[in-house]
Design a protein around this motif. Structure first.
Motif, short mmCIF file in Angstrom:
data_model
loop_
_atom_site.label_atom_id
_atom_site.label_comp_id
_atom_site.label_asym_id
_atom_site.label_seq_id
_atom_site.Cartn_x
_atom_site.Cartn_y
_atom_site.Cartn_z
N ILE A 1 0.83 -1.20 0.00
CA ILE A 1 0.00 0.00 0.00
C ILE A 1 0.86 1.26 0.00
CG2 ILE A 1 -1.56 1.37 1.42
CD1 ILE A 1 -3.00 -0.77 -0.05
N VAL A 2 1.86 1.30 0.86
CA VAL A 2 2.70 2.49 0.97
C VAL A 2 3.48 2.71 -0.32
CG1 VAL A 2 4.67 3.51 2.18
CG2 VAL A 2 2.86 2.38 3.48
N ASP A 3 4.02 1.65 -0.90
CA ASP A 3 4.77 1.80 -2.15
C ASP A 3 3.87 2.27 -3.28
OD1 ASP A 3 7.22 1.12 -1.08
OD2 ASP A 3 7.05 -1.01 -1.57
N ALA A 4 2.61 1.83 -3.28
CA ALA A 4 1.67 2.28 -4.32
C ALA A 4 1.42 3.78 -4.22
CB ALA A 4 0.35 1.52 -4.20
N LEU A 5 1.55 4.32 -3.02
CA LEU A 5 1.34 5.75 -2.80
C LEU A 5 2.61 6.57 -2.95
CD1 LEU A 5 -1.02 5.58 0.32
CD2 LEU A 5 -1.67 6.19 -2.01
N GLY A 6 3.74 5.90 -3.18
CA GLY A 6 5.00 6.62 -3.31
C GLY A 6 5.62 7.01 -1.99
N GLY A 7 5.29 6.28 -0.92
CA GLY A 7 5.84 6.56 0.40
C GLY A 7 4.91 7.43 1.23
N ASP B 1 9.41 4.36 2.76
CA ASP B 1 8.84 3.50 1.74
C ASP B 1 8.09 2.36 2.43
OD1 ASP B 1 10.76 1.70 2.66
OD2 ASP B 1 11.99 1.76 0.85
N GLY B 2 7.56 1.43 1.63
CA GLY B 2 6.72 0.39 2.20
C GLY B 2 7.42 -0.49 3.21
N ALA B 3 8.66 -0.91 2.91
CA ALA B 3 9.38 -1.79 3.82
C ALA B 3 9.68 -1.10 5.14
CB ALA B 3 10.68 -2.28 3.17
N ALA B 4 10.09 0.18 5.08
CA ALA B 4 10.39 0.92 6.30
C ALA B 4 9.13 1.14 7.13
CB ALA B 4 11.05 2.25 5.96
N ALA B 5 8.02 1.49 6.47
CA ALA B 5 6.77 1.72 7.19
C ALA B 5 6.29 0.44 7.87
CB ALA B 5 5.70 2.24 6.23
N GLN C 1 -0.27 5.61 13.60
CA GLN C 1 0.43 6.66 12.84
C GLN C 1 0.47 6.32 11.36
OE1 GLN C 1 4.13 7.11 15.58
NE2 GLN C 1 4.13 8.92 14.27
N VAL C 2 0.79 5.08 11.04
CA VAL C 2 0.93 4.70 9.64
C VAL C 2 -0.43 4.70 8.95
CG1 VAL C 2 1.65 2.87 8.06
CG2 VAL C 2 3.06 3.41 10.05
N ILE C 3 -1.46 4.22 9.63
CA ILE C 3 -2.80 4.25 9.03
C ILE C 3 -3.19 5.69 8.67
CG2 ILE C 3 -5.26 3.96 9.52
CD1 ILE C 3 -4.51 1.50 11.20
N LYS C 4 -3.00 6.61 9.60
CA LYS C 4 -3.36 7.99 9.33
C LYS C 4 -2.52 8.58 8.21
CE LYS C 4 -4.29 12.44 11.51
NZ LYS C 4 -3.70 13.23 10.42
N ALA C 5 -1.22 8.25 8.18
CA ALA C 5 -0.34 8.77 7.13
C ALA C 5 -0.77 8.26 5.76
CB ALA C 5 1.11 8.36 7.41
N ILE C 6 -1.19 7.01 5.70
CA ILE C 6 -1.65 6.45 4.42
C ILE C 6 -2.94 7.13 3.98
CG2 ILE C 6 -2.56 4.38 3.31
CD1 ILE C 6 -0.57 2.76 4.98
N LEU C 7 -3.87 7.31 4.89
CA LEU C 7 -5.12 7.97 4.54
C LEU C 7 -4.88 9.40 4.06
CD1 LEU C 7 -7.34 6.70 7.48
CD2 LEU C 7 -7.54 6.05 5.08
N ASP C 8 -4.02 10.12 4.76
CA ASP C 8 -3.71 11.49 4.35
C ASP C 8 -3.04 11.54 2.99
OD1 ASP C 8 -4.81 12.51 6.66
OD2 ASP C 8 -2.90 12.69 7.73
#
Length: 342
Positions: free
Chosen positions: A177-183, A214-218, A241-248
């Protein structure tokens, strides 16, 4: 059987129709429902075809009707979100849930409150249809003993809140998910070393401060608990924190305005999420299309910290405070929910 009794052996993981839900994070559901709504309005028929591929689970099968809490606040919705971390070194059987969140959606749908229940919270687990449970144990044992229905029963008994819907996914999917968003941007409060990392040597250093992951770090950030004195409580905070960061990031990073990115994103999440038989993600997303990360509040069930029961290290709920919090959820009084969680 009393609370000091030896734990029952862990059962094999209940069979599901398809295993695809394991590939993506719990946040996939949230992003698809809360962020994808804008695109769903314009492409209802297309997204309904996507929804037909979503895995379904019999979340309420066999739960005695008389054991379930009554609905008090008409129009409010409570969703139980279950997640596991298949890369967790402690999760060898795959049959326990690492993440338990009760998401409350007020009747006016103007906000959402996501309440994390620590997986080691000591509760009474009802007896399953197969005769398992019927005693005090860590809350995540309910899934091993009776699958999703016993997990629903256990959460309802502990909180007094009726669960309307259930979704299940795997936290290890944060990476995709994070990688799809570009971090995503994460503010690391205090530097630490993860020793169960996705890196070749299993170590990753995190420095304090705001940074792009990036995705692995998150994923490493969201799953680490051994580096902290408060263990799983720190992991809960980082997951939030990560959930909110992804939504934002999903809301502000062009996902909604790019048909190609939105299509890829929705297809990936729909292929990986499992929900209960009656839930329509399309209808749900359309209801919540105006919500963003700023409308979400992440809370944790009040506790008195950790302790030992027999030979088990457990989380001890602060029952008076927890009861006050979940009473507010049941009554759909958002200000009281926020006040009770402090």
């Amino acid at each position: 059987m009393d609370a000091q009794s030896a734990p029952e052996p862990v059962a094999e993981e209940p069979k599901r129709r398809r295993p695809r839900w394991r590939r993506i994070a719990l946040v996939s559901f949230l992003v698809l429902a809360l962020i994808g709504g804008g695109g769903l309005v314009a492409g209802g028929l297309y997204y309904r075809s996507v929804e037909s591929d979503i895995d379904r689970v019999d979340a309420f099968d066999g739960i005695p009707a008389e054991s379930r809490p009554e609905v008090v606040a008409t129009g409010a919705m409570n969703i139980m979100l279950l997640g596991s971390d298949s890369r967790d070194p402690d999760n060898t059987s795959g049959s326990r849930t690492d993440t338990i969140i009760l998401a409350h959606l007020p009747a006016d749908r103007s906000s959402a409150q996501l309440i994390s229940i620590p997986r080691d919270t000591w509760v009474n687990v009802p007896r399953s249809a197969q005769g398992r449970g019927g005693r005090d144990a860590k809350i995540n044992a309910a899934y091993a003993w009776g699958g999703v229905p016993l997990m629903v029963q256990t959460v309802e008994k502990f909180t007094g809140v009726r669960v309307d819907h259930v979704t299940i996914v795997d936290f290890s999917g944060f990476k995709e998910i994070v990688d799809a968003l570009g971090g995503v941007e994460i503010d690391v409060e205090k530097g630490f070393t993860s020793r169960h990392s996705l890196t070749p040597d299993g170590r990753r250093e995190f420095t304090a401060g705001r940074q792009t992951m990036d995705g692995a770090a998150a994923l490493d950030f969201a799953r680490e608990r051994y580096a902290f004195a408060d263990g799983d409580f720190a992991r809960i905070r980082h997951q939030q924190q990560v959930i909110k960061a992804i939504l934002d990031k999903a809301a502000s990073g062009g996902t909604l305005t790019s048909p190609t990115r939105l299509n890829s994103f929705v297809r990936a999440t729909a292929d990986s999420v499992a929900v209960d038989e009656s839930m329509s993600l399309v209808d749900f997303a359309m209801e919540l299309r105006h919500l963003r990360g700023g409308n979400l509040t992440f809370l944790t069930c009040p506790t008195k910290g950790t302790g030992m029961i027999g030979n088990e290290s457990v989380v001890l709920a602060d029952k008076p405070k927890a009861d006050k919090l979940f009473d507010a959820v049941r009554l759909d009084t958002v200000p009281e929910i926020l006040a009770a969680a402090k």
